[in-house]
Write a protein that holds these residues in place. Structure first.
Motif, PDB file in Angstrom:
ATOM      1  N   GLU A 251       0.789  -1.216   0.000  1.00 61.08           N
ATOM      2  CA  GLU A 251       0.000   0.000   0.000  1.00 61.08           C
ATOM      3  C   GLU A 251       0.832   1.282   0.000  1.00 61.08           C
ATOM      4  N   VAL A 252       1.841   1.319   0.867  1.00 56.54           N
ATOM      5  CA  VAL A 252       2.534   2.573   1.109  1.00 56.54           C
ATOM      6  C   VAL A 252       3.396   2.981  -0.088  1.00 56.54           C
ATOM      7  N   ALA A 253       4.256   2.057  -0.521  1.00 53.68           N
ATOM      8  CA  ALA A 253       5.096   2.376  -1.663  1.00 53.68           C
ATOM      9  C   ALA A 253       4.244   2.512  -2.918  1.00 53.68           C
ATOM     10  N   GLY A 254       3.162   1.713  -2.949  1.00 50.56           N
ATOM     11  CA  GLY A 254       2.273   1.727  -4.107  1.00 50.56           C
ATOM     12  C   GLY A 254       1.703   3.095  -4.406  1.00 50.56           C
ATOM     13  N   GLN A 255       1.386   3.847  -3.372  1.00 47.63           N
ATOM     14  CA  GLN A 255       0.813   5.180  -3.568  1.00 47.63           C
ATOM     15  C   GLN A 255       1.709   6.072  -4.407  1.00 47.63           C
ATOM     16  N   GLY A 256       2.982   6.105  -4.029  1.00 40.18           N
ATOM     17  CA  GLY A 256       3.915   6.943  -4.767  1.00 40.18           C
ATOM     18  C   GLY A 256       4.073   6.469  -6.194  1.00 40.18           C
ATOM     19  N   ILE A 257       4.218   5.136  -6.335  1.00 41.18           N
ATOM     20  CA  ILE A 257       4.404   4.585  -7.673  1.00 41.18           C
ATOM     21  C   ILE A 257       3.177   4.846  -8.520  1.00 41.18           C
ATOM     22  N   SER A 258       2.006   4.701  -7.927  1.00 36.72           N
ATOM     23  CA  SER A 258       0.807   4.890  -8.730  1.00 36.72           C
ATOM     24  C   SER A 258       0.657   6.354  -9.141  1.00 36.72           C
ATOM     25  N   ALA A 259       1.115   7.263  -8.293  1.00 37.54           N
ATOM     26  CA  ALA A 259       1.062   8.670  -8.681  1.00 37.54           C
ATOM     27  C   ALA A 259       1.974   8.931  -9.872  1.00 37.54           C
ATOM     28  N   ALA A 260       3.175   8.344  -9.812  1.00 35.89           N
ATOM     29  CA  ALA A 260       4.105   8.524 -10.927  1.00 35.89           C
ATOM     30  C   ALA A 260       3.594   7.820 -12.179  1.00 35.89           C
ATOM     31  N   ALA A 261       3.029   6.611 -11.988  1.00 31.28           N
ATOM     32  CA  ALA A 261       2.504   5.867 -13.124  1.00 31.28           C
ATOM     33  C   ALA A 261       1.352   6.624 -13.776  1.00 31.28           C
ATOM     34  N   ALA A 262       0.529   7.249 -12.942  1.00 30.36           N
ATOM     35  CA  ALA A 262      -0.592   8.012 -13.479  1.00 30.36           C
ATOM     36  C   ALA A 262      -0.090   9.121 -14.390  1.00 30.36           C
ATOM     37  N   LEU A 263       0.985   9.778 -13.956  1.00 27.66           N
ATOM     38  CA  LEU A 263       1.518  10.857 -14.789  1.00 27.66           C
ATOM     39  C   LEU A 263       2.045  10.309 -16.114  1.00 27.66           C
ATOM     40  N   ILE A 264       2.789   9.207 -16.035  1.00 24.58           N
ATOM     41  CA  ILE A 264       3.354   8.653 -17.267  1.00 24.58           C
ATOM     42  C   ILE A 264       2.249   8.195 -18.211  1.00 24.58           C
ATOM     43  N   MET A 265       1.212   7.580 -17.642  1.00 20.64           N
ATOM     44  CA  MET A 265       0.085   7.165 -18.471  1.00 20.64           C
ATOM     45  C   MET A 265      -0.651   8.365 -19.043  1.00 20.64           C
ATOM     46  N   PHE A 266      -0.616   9.450 -18.305  1.00 20.68           N
ATOM     47  CA  PHE A 266      -1.424  10.606 -18.701  1.00 20.68           C
ATOM     48  C   PHE A 266      -0.769  11.435 -19.797  1.00 20.68           C
ATOM     49  N   ILE A 267       0.543  11.476 -19.806  1.00 23.95           N
ATOM     50  CA  ILE A 267       1.234  12.368 -20.743  1.00 23.95           C
ATOM     51  C   ILE A 267       0.849  12.122 -22.209  1.00 23.95           C
ATOM     52  N   PRO A 268       0.778  10.867 -22.672  1.00 18.61           N
ATOM     53  CA  PRO A 268       0.327  10.684 -24.062  1.00 18.61           C
ATOM     54  C   PRO A 268      -1.061  11.257 -24.327  1.00 18.61           C
ATOM     55  N   ASN A 269      -1.952  11.155 -23.332  1.00 20.73           N
ATOM     56  CA  ASN A 269      -3.278  11.746 -23.493  1.00 20.73           C
ATOM     57  C   ASN A 269      -3.173  13.241 -23.732  1.00 20.73           C
ATOM     58  N   LEU A 270      -2.324  13.863 -22.927  1.00 20.28           N
ATOM     59  CA  LEU A 270      -2.157  15.308 -23.041  1.00 20.28           C
ATOM     60  C   LEU A 270      -1.572  15.669 -24.405  1.00 20.28           C
ATOM     61  N   LEU A 271      -0.597  14.855 -24.847  1.00 21.76           N
ATOM     62  CA  LEU A 271       0.040  15.134 -26.135  1.00 21.76           C
ATOM     63  C   LEU A 271      -0.982  15.018 -27.262  1.00 21.76           C
ATOM     64  N   ILE A 272      -1.773  13.969 -27.240  1.00 16.08           N
ATOM     65  CA  ILE A 272      -2.751  13.789 -28.314  1.00 16.08           C
ATOM     66  C   ILE A 272      -3.765  14.924 -28.285  1.00 16.08           C
ATOM     67  N   PHE A 273      -4.078  15.379 -27.087  1.00 13.41           N
ATOM     68  CA  PHE A 273      -5.011  16.502 -26.985  1.00 13.41           C
ATOM     69  C   PHE A 273      -4.415  17.751 -27.622  1.00 13.41           C
ATOM     70  N   ILE A 274      -3.172  18.043 -27.279  1.00 15.00           N
ATOM     71  CA  ILE A 274      -2.539  19.249 -27.823  1.00 15.00           C
ATOM     72  C   ILE A 274      -2.437  19.148 -29.339  1.00 15.00           C
ATOM     73  N   PHE A 275      -2.155  17.933 -29.808  1.00 20.74           N
ATOM     74  CA  PHE A 275      -2.029  17.699 -31.228  1.00 20.74           C
ATOM     75  C   PHE A 275      -3.370  17.899 -31.940  1.00 20.74           C
ATOM     76  N   MET A 276      -4.441  17.468 -31.287  1.00 17.71           N
ATOM     77  CA  MET A 276      -5.749  17.452 -31.925  1.00 17.71           C
ATOM     78  C   MET A 276      -6.546  18.738 -31.739  1.00 17.71           C
ATOM     79  N   GLN A 277      -6.227  19.507 -30.697  1.00 12.86           N
ATOM     80  CA  GLN A 277      -7.181  20.544 -30.303  1.00 12.86           C
ATOM     81  C   GLN A 277      -7.380  21.616 -31.351  1.00 12.86           C
ATOM     82  N   SER A 278      -6.324  21.920 -32.127  1.00  8.19           N
ATOM     83  CA  SER A 278      -6.497  22.965 -33.125  1.00  8.19           C
ATOM     84  C   SER A 278      -7.525  22.527 -34.165  1.00  8.19           C
ATOM     85  N   ARG A 279      -7.548  21.218 -34.456  1.00  7.73           N
ATOM     86  CA  ARG A 279      -8.556  20.701 -35.373  1.00  7.73           C
ATOM     87  C   ARG A 279      -9.944  20.767 -34.763  1.00  7.73           C
ATOM     88  N   VAL A 280     -10.019  20.489 -33.469  1.00  7.88           N
ATOM     89  CA  VAL A 280     -11.315  20.537 -32.809  1.00  7.88           C
ATOM     90  C   VAL A 280     -11.890  21.941 -32.893  1.00  7.88           C
TER      91      VAL A 280
END
Lengths: 290, 285
Positions: A251-280
């Motif tokens: 549980e304890v170490a998992g929290q930190g790792i999951s926070a970091a993992a969330a960011l890594i998983m999230f960055i591609p989403n953000l990139l695709i958004f930035i890439f797509m938004q001008s078209r939107v």
């Protein structure tokens, strides 16, 4: 208030009469950016801040520890991380393009063609949208077994393709295109595929870009196929790989790792958004209709 | 000749749609029908396959009358969604009107307001909710909750608290709706507004008489979209309950399938109420 705007997005000069709009828009936009800032700041939090109560929004002593933990666990497992990332990229790219094509083609037929059962089928699609996704997961599993797709790479992609939201949104946008435009194109000798490629796709770009973003999210973040249908580690995707850390670690170490993992998983989403938004945001104005 | 032409037309139409139909029938329709069958039977998953025994309406009866929690959650869901959906739609309408005005930096604002779409449709939202980032901090203390409860009936007080605390969620869930409205707004002809203003209509009047009626189909689309997105949102309490029942040996698949169908029907009622109210306004005009 709602005046038609030309191809130019922003007026060239600032005028004092615009100020009242800024007064409303600017404070609200703070709330809109907040979650993004939160994800970044959360992943930089040291252990004591992650568990602080009441939870803090901003990090106070930023540290890279969470990422270091995550990297150290990366190296332990048998299959290289790159394999998962490769799987995820292939799955996501195929899903996004196939979803766009299928939804746009079906949306065009639903909106501009006449055939039997058209309205019934579309209502069923809307109703299917409303059904609880988790409730169909077990029947879907039986189906996958029956089709012999267990442990097949394509099972990562196929169930995601029939995206009812995509068809729903695209049909609404294609409905907006006046029939006269399509008739004019037909008189000029365009066949259905030309109309689809040259008129429908460019004119519904905002909807298509939105669906691209949604489909990207759906397939990039989905762990369902990897957990349910695939046993072979080599065929699983990156999202599944990341989720194993948060689930199996303590549980304890998992929290930190999951926070970091969330960011890594999230960055591609953000990139695709930035890439797509001008078209939107932009293309509606270019479409040549009022 | 004519028949051949029509056949060709039909084939072309079909060529656009067949992939979708196949995918839809296989991956959406079939599982749906299967759950409907499950909901009327007792489902046992054994080593050599699924065993189903038909038990009629018993799953439904159990879910509705024996499970107190489920009924409660459904009722709360119904009221909350009924309130929050119009608010989200109205908010999206206001924001899209603002974003359609000629101001500097409009493109940036549009991007920012669309940004939460990637949050709410991803897994990150769960983390945010766990951290309490979706609620306004301190709002509970600002308004004295006890006073609110004294002066109002409980249901109303609860609703107000719910609205205030979910204010940020309303903002975040309006991205796609805003986009639909903006698309509708940009189709409006500016000469119509000029004509109206020559006839002496104020901006306020032309909003009610021109903009709103023109946007009515968009409003219905957005209502439908918002209800659906709110209802199948993975953190919705009803959904979590169905999910936990599904993997619980005590209840099983058939029971949770019945729950899912009840939920579906409730959602359908909710949706038709909202759509009918919106349509009503249109025909009265």
């Amino acid at each position: 208030m709602a005046s038609f705007q030309g191809t130019k997005m922003n007026p060239s000069r600032f005028h004092i009469s615009q100020l009242k709009f800024y007064l409303i828009l600017a404070p609200l936009s703070v709330f809109m950016v907040m979650p993004i800032i939160f994800i970044f700041s959360h992943s930089l939090k040291p252990m004591d801040e992650l568990f602080a109560f009441p939870p803090r929004f901003f990090v106070q002593n930023p540290t890279m520890d969470n990422f270091r933990f995550l990297l150290s666990t990366f190296t332990v497992s048998g299959i290289p991380v790159s394999r998962y990332i490769f799987n995820s990229v292939v799955i996501t790219v195929v899903t996004v393009f196939a979803t766009i094509y299928i939804s746009a083609a079906a949306g065009y037929a639903f909106s501009k063609k006449n055939f039997k059962l058209k309205n019934t089928l579309f209502s069923i699609n809307t109703l299917a949208l409303m059904f609880v996704p988790v409730a169909v997961s077990i029947p879907r599993y039986f189906l996958v077994v029956k089709l012999g797709l267990i442990n097949d790479f394509s099972v990562n992609i196929l169930p995601l393709l029939a995206m009812p939201v995509g068809l729903f949104l695209l049909k609404q946008f294609i409905d907006q295109i006046p029939n006269e435009l399509i008739e004019a194109a037909q008189i000029d000798g365009a066949n259905d595929f030309t109309i689809f490629r040259k008129i429908i796709i460019p004119m519904t770009m905002p909807a298509i870009a939105t669906i691209a973003i949604l489909a990207f999210q759906l397939s990039w973040n989905s762990i369902e196929p990897a957990t349910l249908y695939v046993n072979d580690e080599e065929l699983k995707n990156f999202a599944y790989y990341m989720s194993t850390f948060t689930a199996t670690n303590n549980e304890v170490a998992g929290q930190g790792i999951s926070a970091a993992a969330a960011l890594i998983m999230f960055i591609p989403n953000l990139l695709i958004f930035i890439f797509m938004q001008s078209r939107v945001m932009n293309t509606m104005a270019h479409s040549g209709l009022k | 000749m004519k028949i051949r032409y029509r056949l060709r037309e039909a084939l072309i139409g079909l060529s656009f749609i067949w992939i979708w139909i196949v995918g839809f029938l296989v991956f959406t329709c079939y599982p749906l029908i299967r759950t409907l069958l499950f909901s009327f039977s007792q489902v046992k998953i054994t080593a050599d396959g699924v065993k189903t025994t038909f038990i009629g309406w018993e799953n439904y009866r159990n879910a509705l009358f024996l499970n107190v929690e489920f009924g409660d959650t459904l009722a709360t869901y119904f009221v909350e969604t009924l309130v929050i959906v119009p608010i989200i739609v109205v908010f999206a309408l206001i924001v899209s009107l603002l974003l359609n005005v000629k101001i500097r930096g409009k493109g940036i604002f549009r991007t920012i307001y669309f940004l939460p779409v990637i949050i709410t449709s991803g897994p990150v939202i769960k983390q945010l909710m766990d951290q309490g980032a979706t609620t306004l901090p301190g709002i509970q203390t600002i308004i004295e909750m006890s006073k609110l409860h004294e002066s109002m009936p409980e249901l109303l007080a609860d609703l107000i608290v719910f609205l205030l605390t979910s204010f940020i969620t309303i903002l975040w869930f309006s991205g796609v709706q805003m986009l639909i409205f903006l698309a509708g707004l940009q189709k409006l002809d500016s000469s119509m507004y000029e004509a109206a203003s020559i006839d002496g209509a104020s901006r306020w009047e032309s909003f009610w008489k021109l903009t709103l009626p023109a946007l009515n189909p968009m409003i219905i689309v957005n209502m439908v979209y918002t209800v659906i997105m709110q209802s199948v949102f993975s953190l919705n309490p009803v959904i979590t309950q169905i999910q936990s029942a599904m993997y619980d040996a005590k209840y099983g698949m058939g029971y949770s399938a019945a729950m899912a169908w009840i939920y579906f029907l409730v959602m359908l009622v909710l949706l038709s109420v909202l759509v009918l109210v919106t349509r009503q306004r249109e025909t009265n005009r």
